[in-house]
Design an enzyme around this catalytic site. Structure first.
Site, short mmCIF file in Angstrom:
data_model
loop_
_atom_site.label_atom_id
_atom_site.label_comp_id
_atom_site.label_asym_id
_atom_site.label_seq_id
_atom_site.Cartn_x
_atom_site.Cartn_y
_atom_site.Cartn_z
N ASP A 150 -4.65 34.75 -65.24
CA ASP A 150 -5.07 33.88 -66.34
C ASP A 150 -5.08 32.43 -65.87
O ASP A 150 -4.02 31.83 -65.67
CB ASP A 150 -4.08 34.08 -67.51
CG ASP A 150 -4.40 33.22 -68.71
OD1 ASP A 150 -5.31 32.40 -68.63
OD2 ASP A 150 -3.71 33.37 -69.74
N LYS A 167 -1.20 20.24 -75.25
CA LYS A 167 -0.38 21.43 -75.02
C LYS A 167 0.54 21.20 -73.81
O LYS A 167 1.63 21.73 -73.74
CB LYS A 167 -1.30 22.63 -74.78
CG LYS A 167 -0.56 23.93 -74.58
CD LYS A 167 -1.53 25.09 -74.61
CE LYS A 167 -0.90 26.36 -74.13
NZ LYS A 167 -1.83 27.49 -74.16
N ASP A 187 -4.95 31.97 -80.38
CA ASP A 187 -4.80 31.48 -79.01
C ASP A 187 -4.84 29.96 -79.11
O ASP A 187 -5.89 29.37 -79.38
CB ASP A 187 -5.97 32.01 -78.15
CG ASP A 187 -6.04 31.35 -76.79
OD1 ASP A 187 -5.11 30.60 -76.43
OD2 ASP A 187 -7.04 31.58 -76.07
N GLU A 214 0.48 34.85 -73.19
CA GLU A 214 -0.98 34.98 -73.07
C GLU A 214 -1.42 36.16 -72.20
O GLU A 214 -2.29 36.93 -72.61
CB GLU A 214 -1.58 33.66 -72.54
CG GLU A 214 -1.57 32.59 -73.62
CD GLU A 214 -1.78 31.18 -73.10
OE1 GLU A 214 -2.17 31.02 -71.93
OE2 GLU A 214 -1.54 30.24 -73.87
#
Ligand code: AMP
Length: 585
Positions: free
Chosen positions: A171, A71, A9, A148
């Site tokens: 999420d 990211k 992850d 994800e």
């Protein structure tokens, strides 16, 4: 013995690696013994590259030497300079991946280079390719890019694959908000629809708090950001802690750093209540509902059809978020697995499927394209021709892998070339969608308007797109792998990046704990009052001297003394998420 494949992850705030061991997906601890590695990279004062918690400590005292949140920059042209060295988001991500790879290798005692890496479902083609590139720079063979929320569904679905139910995965990570609606039935985990908000996450909650608190003190956040980065970086640190405390308590206090970023004994404090924080972040919470409504609509379901709502991502620890979701669905969400860890655990299940681990071999997983993909076309209205319309070729939420063809035609007589412009999005006009790339189809034979060209879109399991155009008359095909910023680097460019990475100085893994302690002590030395500074100063001197001396017993003695004192001055931050909060964990 199956081949070893890791599940990673690669998060905005934290990253983690997991693998199937003894028939169960499990997180692997890093060199500091922690399961989460902060996604922060820094260049230490001695020129060594540091990652994870050590870098996060360094970031407070030397924000110019560190970077986080990269990211959010994946897939765009962006570089940052740290201590005179330049880094792309791919290289920074590669440094995190390399560190996780080393953790997995230390755990298993052998080299491991195959990995599944997760990305937000809403990552576009550029961002996915950038992730693949980061993996390659880190020396990994990336077996799969996995969404994800799909990973989270795998982590939950793995447990009871036979029982039929509809899951909604919500999420909320550090930087993104993704929602997926998933069917679990007879060992099959089928994503029906995915949706997301690219720029909405826990960090926005922290920044909102910091901005409001600074405002109360008569300072504008943006101005402070320009004039005093150290003040802002310390303020964000304070608010990050305060936000976590508010996940357990009704109110907390924040200490206000001075202009140089220092928090003295006489620092001003501000009290923040959970209710107040809720008011400040109301607009962020309203935005969370948008992808939920869209995903349910796309799946053709209503809220009561959802059997289980699953929370993923550190930011779902906020009771305000839990309450909002609970009231939307009129039932409490499930949080059986730790929300920071569930994505890595699901990645490990997918890695297990690739490695043909016996414990997962009966599972089947299907995923969807989270957005529509198509091209730019002109439309004719009577005699008038208007440019700039989006023609979707793969519609959002089509099960992947998928390949679809659409015929287009030349507009003018003797037109020899058609320019194929590739877009992603849901808007009718291309101006409102995201441009992914463009290529020319040449060599169309002379003739009247209406010569046909077949455009084929192929979207693979990694969510990576390939477009092919074939001139009908000649059957000549042009293949185009979509790369807007040439992010899918050539083999030579990757080799160069790998070499540059190897040339970076890093501390040996066994020194990680000592490096971390030194950085933490330096931070607290900068933060605390005179008496504590004096004690930390002399403990640090002793520890540094012991490190130079090299006697393990002496080092350990000084290390423990320093650590005990630092722990007495602030609770170890990692503990914040370990204990149950509000009965949820
Ligand atoms: P992730 O990307 O899933 O690691 O999520 C990271 C985000 O979760 C960051 O914005 C953290 O501030 C946030 N987070 C982690 N723990 C908590 C907590 N106890 N309360 C509130 N937010 C948290």
């Amino acid at each position: 013995m199956p081949d070893l494949v890791m599940g990673i992850d690669l998060g905005t705030t934290n990253s983690a690696v997991a693998m199937i061991t003894e028939d169960e997906p499990r997180l692997i601890s890093n060199a500091l013994g922690e399961r989460l590695t902060p996604s922060v990279v820094g260049v230490d004062l001695d020129g060594h590259v540091v990652v994870g918690r050590t870098a996060r400590e360094l970031m407070v005292t030397h924000p110019d030497r560190c970077v986080s949140q990269f990211k959010r920059k994946m897939g765009i042209e962006w570089k940052t300079r740290l201590a005179g060295q330049s880094f792309t988001p791919e290289e920074l991500s590669a440094l995190i991946l390399r560190s996780l790879k080393q953790d997995a290798e230390a755990f298993h005692g052998e080299p491991i280079d195959r990995a599944v890496i997760t990305v937000p479902a809403y990552f576009n083609d550029d961002q996915r390719k950038a992730t693949l590139t980061a993996g390659r720079i880190a020396g990994l063979k990336v077996e799969r890019i996995l969404n994800e929320p799909t990973a989270a569904a795998l982590a939950y679905g793995f447990r009871d694959p036979g029982s039929e139910r509809v899951l909604l995965i919500f999420d909320l990570g550090g930087g993104t908000c993704d929602v997926s609606v998933v069917d679990v039935m007879d060992g099959t985990i089928e994503v029906r629809a995915s949706s997301g908000e690219g720029i909405l996450g826990g960090e926005d909650f922290t920044r909102t708090m910091a901005a409001r608190v600074l405002e109360r003190c008569g300072q504008g956040f943006e101005r402070a950001e320009m004039q005093s980065p150290t003040l802002v970086s310390r303020m964000l640190w304070e608010c990050e802690t305060a936000k976590r405390v508010l996940s357990r308590h009704d109110s907390t206090t924040v200490r206000i750093p001075d202009r140089s970023g220092r928090i003295g004994d006489d620092a001003r404090t501000e009290t923040i209540t959970r209710a107040e924080f809720g008011q400040w972040t109301e607009s962020l919470m309203a935005r969370m509902e948008v992808p939920i409504r869209r995903a349910l609509g796309d799946a053709g379901l209503k809220r009561p059809d959802v059997n289980e709502v699953i929370l993923v991502g550190g930011a779902t620890r906020m009771p305000l978020v839990v309450e909002r979701i609970a009231s939307m669905f009129s039932k409490p969400p499930l949080c059986g697995l730790n929300p920071d860890e569930v994505v890595a655990l699901g990645a490990a299940v997918q890695a297990g499927l690739i490695a043909r681990e016996a414990s997962v071999e009966d599972l089947v997983v299907t995923d969807v394209a989270p957005f529509s993909l198509g091209i730019n076309v002109a439309k004719t209205f009577g005699l008038e021709r208007r440019e700039g319309y989006f023609l979707p070729i793969i519609h959002r939420n089509t099960t992947i892998p998928v390949s679809r063809v659409q015929s287009i035609q030349t507009l003018h007589p003797n037109q020899r070339t058609i320019s194929i412009q590739i877009y992603q999005g849901e808007a009718r006009k291309i101006a409102d969608n995201l441009r992914l790339g463009e290529f020319d189809v040449n060599g169309i034979p002379l003739g009247p308007a209406g010569q046909l060209v077949d455009v084929r879109f192929t979207y693979d399991l990694n969510g990576v797109l390939e477009v092919e155009a074939t001139v009908s008359a000649t059957r000549r095909t042009i293949t185009h792998v979509v790369t807007r910023h040439a992010r899918g680097l050539s083999a030579a460019e990757i080799a160069k990046a790998v070499k540059a990475m190897q040339a970076l100085k890093t501390h040996p893994r066994e020194e990680a704990e000592n490096r971390f302690l030194l950085r933490r002590a330096e931070r607290l030395f900068g933060e605390l009052g005179a008496d504590a500074r004096q004690i930390i100063g002399s403990l640090l001197d002793g520890f540094e001297e012991a490190l130079e001396g090299g006697d393990p017993a002496v080092i350990e003695r000084h290390r423990q003394a320093l650590k005990d004192y630092l722990d007495s001055q602030e609770p170890s931050e990692g503990d914040e998420n370990e204990e149950p909060s509000d009965g949820r964990w």
